[in-house]
Design an enzyme around this catalytic site. Sequence first.
Site, PDB file in Angstrom:
ATOM      1  N   GLY A   1       0.835  -1.201   0.000  1.00 58.96           N
ATOM      2  CA  GLY A   1       0.000   0.000   0.000  1.00 58.96           C
ATOM      3  C   GLY A   1       0.868   1.249   0.000  1.00 58.96           C
ATOM      4  O   GLY A   1       2.059   1.214   0.324  1.00 58.96           O
ATOM      5  N   CYS A   2       0.247   2.376  -0.350  1.00 60.90           N
ATOM      6  CA  CYS A   2       1.004   3.623  -0.430  1.00 60.90           C
ATOM      7  C   CYS A   2       1.409   4.102   0.964  1.00 60.90           C
ATOM      8  O   CYS A   2       2.569   4.477   1.191  1.00 60.90           O
ATOM      9  CB  CYS A   2       0.197   4.683  -1.158  1.00 60.90           C
ATOM     10  N   TYR A   3       0.485   4.090   1.920  1.00 62.47           N
ATOM     11  CA  TYR A   3       0.844   4.501   3.280  1.00 62.47           C
ATOM     12  C   TYR A   3       1.928   3.593   3.868  1.00 62.47           C
ATOM     13  O   TYR A   3       2.898   4.089   4.442  1.00 62.47           O
ATOM     14  CB  TYR A   3      -0.387   4.500   4.197  1.00 62.47           C
TER      15      TYR A   3
ATOM     16  N   ALA B   1       5.502   4.529   2.348  1.00 61.68           N
ATOM     17  CA  ALA B   1       6.124   5.738   2.894  1.00 61.68           C
ATOM     18  C   ALA B   1       6.485   5.553   4.369  1.00 61.68           C
ATOM     19  O   ALA B   1       7.521   6.035   4.834  1.00 61.68           O
ATOM     20  CB  ALA B   1       5.176   6.932   2.728  1.00 61.68           C
TER      21      ALA B   1
END
Lengths: 349, 349, 349, 349
Positions: C152-154, C157
């Site tokens: 996932g993107c979260y 990061a």
Amino acid sequence: MEYSVGIIGVTGYTGQELLRILRRHPSVSIGYLASRRLSKPEPVGKLLPEFRADRKLLIEPYDPSKIAGRCDLVFLALPHGEAMKLAPILLKKSGLSVIDLSGDFRIKDKTVFRKAYGFAQSDAQGLKSSAYGLTELFRESIRNARLIANPGCYPTASLLALAPLAQQKLLPAEGVIIDAKSGVSGAGRSAKDDLQFCEVNEDMRAYKVGTHQHTPEMEQALGWISKKKTTLTFTPHLVPLNRGMYVTAYVPLAKKISFAAVSELYNSFYDDEPFVRILPEGVWPQVKTVAGTNDCEIGLYLDPSGKRLTVLSAIDNLGKGASGQAVQNMNLLFGLPETTGIRIGHEGQ
Amino acid sequence: MEYSVGIIGVTGYTGQELLRILRRHPSVSIGYLASRRLSKPEPVGKLLPEFRADRKLLIEPYDPSKIAGRCDLVFLALPHGEAMKLAPILLKKSGLSVIDLSGDFRIKDKTVFRKAYGFAQSDAQGLKSSAYGLTELFRESIRNARLIANPGCYPTASLLALAPLAQQKLLPAEGVIIDAKSGVSGAGRSAKDDLQFCEVNEDMRAYKVGTHQHTPEMEQALGWISKKKTTLTFTPHLVPLNRGMYVTAYVPLAKKISFAAVSELYNSFYDDEPFVRILPEGVWPQVKTVAGTNDCEIGLYLDPSGKRLTVLSAIDNLGKGASGQAVQNMNLLFGLPETTGIRIGHEGQ
Amino acid sequence: MEYSVGIIGVTGYTGQELLRILRRHPSVSIGYLASRRLSKPEPVGKLLPEFRADRKLLIEPYDPSKIAGRCDLVFLALPHGEAMKLAPILLKKSGLSVIDLSGDFRIKDKTVFRKAYGFAQSDAQGLKSSAYGLTELFRESIRNARLIANPGCYPTASLLALAPLAQQKLLPAEGVIIDAKSGVSGAGRSAKDDLQFCEVNEDMRAYKVGTHQHTPEMEQALGWISKKKTTLTFTPHLVPLNRGMYVTAYVPLAKKISFAAVSELYNSFYDDEPFVRILPEGVWPQVKTVAGTNDCEIGLYLDPSGKRLTVLSAIDNLGKGASGQAVQNMNLLFGLPETTGIRIGHEGQ
Amino acid sequence: MEYSVGIIGVTGYTGQELLRILRRHPSVSIGYLASRRLSKPEPVGKLLPEFRADRKLLIEPYDPSKIAGRCDLVFLALPHGEAMKLAPILLKKSGLSVIDLSGDFRIKDKTVFRKAYGFAQSDAQGLKSSAYGLTELFRESIRNARLIANPGCYPTASLLALAPLAQQKLLPAEGVIIDAKSGVSGAGRSAKDDLQFCEVNEDMRAYKVGTHQHTPEMEQALGWISKKKTTLTFTPHLVPLNRGMYVTAYVPLAKKISFAAVSELYNSFYDDEPFVRILPEGVWPQVKTVAGTNDCEIGLYLDPSGKRLTVLSAIDNLGKGASGQAVQNMNLLFGLPETTGIRIGHEGQ
């Protein structure tokens, strides 16, 4: 029109917002508008196109001798460092109150002030006599002051979010985190390279991490409420929108609590406050619900352990975060209902 | 890496976009980057955070003596009025070509230039020898020049929209209207009060109505194509987005025509052009389909009378409207395929 | 063009971004594009106007029997719950690898998965054999898998921000806070009432506070690295921009440390990683420095106590947060340099 | 609170804006709010978070039998095609007036209507008895009607820009061009794929070129004013902002005129109008000067030939372009000063 007020520094964003609010305020008239950039009076619409519809109001060059007799109260909407020069002169005029929207009178400790702002606070008398203008939290001292230090936008959103915990000794001495996101008008109007449209649009960034001048302002106010020293971790971020501020505060609670108890704490703390709204469980603040208003929305999330509370709050940085609250303080000083002119809709007027 | 190129004025938006394109260009290396604001060399990422990933490239203070031997071609990405001072010096170096992205060499008539820009064009030799760099329309003269006047963004979008009509004598001498909308990067990078984020976001406005310096540039080029004088009505507007330009041109046709004929005219005119795309009937250009590219999209609407044509065109003001076209011209000068480094995707490389 | 790849679900934002990257990738050709919404093949530009310049590529109705022989690898860019149905069928074809951009194979514990996503993970075999595709952290297992669960993107990061601490046992079991801000494309393309332009523009809001499905994904990966259970407080926010993600992580360190030591830890951890950039002290990540790239920027702030670390990281949610990382994983599977096609500029190609 | 009003369709953008205005209107109370999407009453803040501060107002399921006795006037803020079904029923109730914000009653010719909207106008009686609600231009007929067809946003901005010319026979029968740019709220609230945030942000596009249903509405009104047929070329564009509309109209004048004369014409035409503001020469309208108001700003540019006039006008598409004007019409029907509740500031109240 019982009162007459003035704005010095009307061409900045907070000055302009003050004018927007005061023009429709039912109990005040505009007695004086000044910009230090002017050499002769100009129609307001020439400098501030948003007010083109108004063909009568003038903005004048700043001249303190003109204020006597024309104003009951003056708002100072100037860059940091200017109000401490003007306020002593203005306060010599009997019957004149001053509400300062800069940081000049917010921090009582001169050493802390110098570290935060990079220059000295030179008006000891003003500093001593001024009241910190976060209305809901310091109402009595505001009512009795002639000089009000209107709070910063980040402190307003953060302190409203944390005050109930501070008062109940639920705030730990350290470990509280304030992650804040601000719209761009909070940075003021003067042209800056890094606030040009193309530099901000489609970008997002933290700034002044660990060094923002609002940190000691918040720590000072929490200390007043909780009667003990609190150290905060504060990170401000810039996001691409005009108006609005969002604070997400993370609190490792001093003791375990239930959601019902924390919800009851917040609701009762703000029960009589017309501008603070505690949202139901599972509903979160939004900038758009407070933009253009003097409102503050607060949402609460307690994690399953019962020891970690997330408090989310939203304000308009130019509303409750600056000019709206300044007018709320003015209403308080004039003995008017606090909602006068800033609660939109029938119920508040 | 067959060629080495330089950029003078790399910190502005067109300079930065040139660098972005040239860094991935397969046939050139960066030989020189200069900013007149510097007093000593700095890593590119320090001045332009978008290039932080590049740890080697330096931006140097401008020094024309450094260019000899390091560059085959130099791009000038400077404010209007500067290139006419630098170009004569640079062109004395044998083998060096210059592509100027300012307005300095675009207008051949000195009286018209002075009226448009408010100061005199002082480099008569450069003005005489330079080619107007709208590649699709003036390819042969560009190929034979050492100094290229890269066109303005509004003229690029407008001339590509009108050239087929001008060539076919379908453009009337007057009555042609160009209603243009530009993203904010077209206004350049230097901090301006009225281009601060909060002044542009949620706003829209016309500016320089009837007086924009691109009007004579467009009229001159249409005259070259049609062999007769054309007078335009041109209104530029500012819209809140970073990159993109939209031109809606309204043409009272010199004679009645069918949609099939006008569609055939445009398609055949641009048949071999890799960067100009004529859309099918009922499909309209969008900024997002050309943003970040060197493409121009054109859509056509003929009203039921057959006498009024609306031509819609979209470009990226920093792409085909500035730096993309400058690289296209560089490719032409170097004898490379025009698409090299600016046509994204397999088919173009 | 050594390899041929396919994209199923190409009309969503991650599918479209995959296509954008792969079209300029020097070592792959596009062998298959599918959308389950189609009943017959359509030119790519008809469904995705950004690709109008491409007149050859077609998007086809989804038909797994068409993939055999046409692709070496297939990307699944579908809503959660779909890949677990398709992957088992696709993996039966010998020589075909699958990179899934949904959440279907990210969480190994089926009970946790059901709680996070609200439905059951039904492909036990896929779940067991798949590798978690955060390239920098799990490179060896990715290299040996045929099914990759792209993160996932979260989590991307956040994990890049926290991994060095987790590996060094500096991460406490609880008290770590991740305050994350995402651009709107992270929410996907399908029309939703609360993601209409006017609902998002000039707004900012937290959502899924305490309940986001990415929380267990992050906790699981931190557990793999640190070999112990970690509980996170995670608050995602929506901000009005297209692409970009900003994570501000607050870590009460397990032991006191100096800034020099923590800086050295991060720099050495990511020393050989081309896509992770540790910024110097006092410099903070920006969305615009990573937008359109596969990069991750990380900034560090250690408070004066030496016990509280703030880690700031920025990625493009469609780049390193989704499609960029998927291509990085593809490069790894194909034995290509990881930067192929995703490092823009000369140095990386 | 002399009057009680209702809004049917309060959850759309025009309905919500009506509520925003009416809540602070000094002479009306809200008697009825309905949404056809509801099956039981809900607090207004649950459906429209902007009104969370209001804890008393309810939105009810639509039920015409509830309106009798509760309202003096009802606003219909519904999709096209719905008001023509509801209005006949509502108008049977004696003493009830109706202001319809859809297109249902704007076009008098049924053939033209069907072509513009794609379905038949079925309420002949309503069509005949209704007045076209562009207040400044048709005040007398509005005052005498019980059913008001509130104008479209594009027609409002365009007709205010062209009416002085039409009245003075300066408008030619053909060749008038209206290039219009609209913020996104003009497209309504229901979720649409191409109005999602990421589809509109950083984009700009024309749409319905030559086919927009507002063209015949404008031509009809110009015919009423000039007593002759006028054919317009109208191109609407979508730009990425929430509220605001900009019209740039190009008029080949029927006869040569001086700037002084045309300026005098516009100023005298709108001399007594509180909501229309003619700007001085060289000053251009801006969206931000009218956003949130019922104002219309008009700027004039006459080219050196004296034969071509550019008229620029700006309104808020939800203000003067919809709900603001609807309230202005309500004031007119109730015999109140037209500015009541919609002119912000002291002078208008």
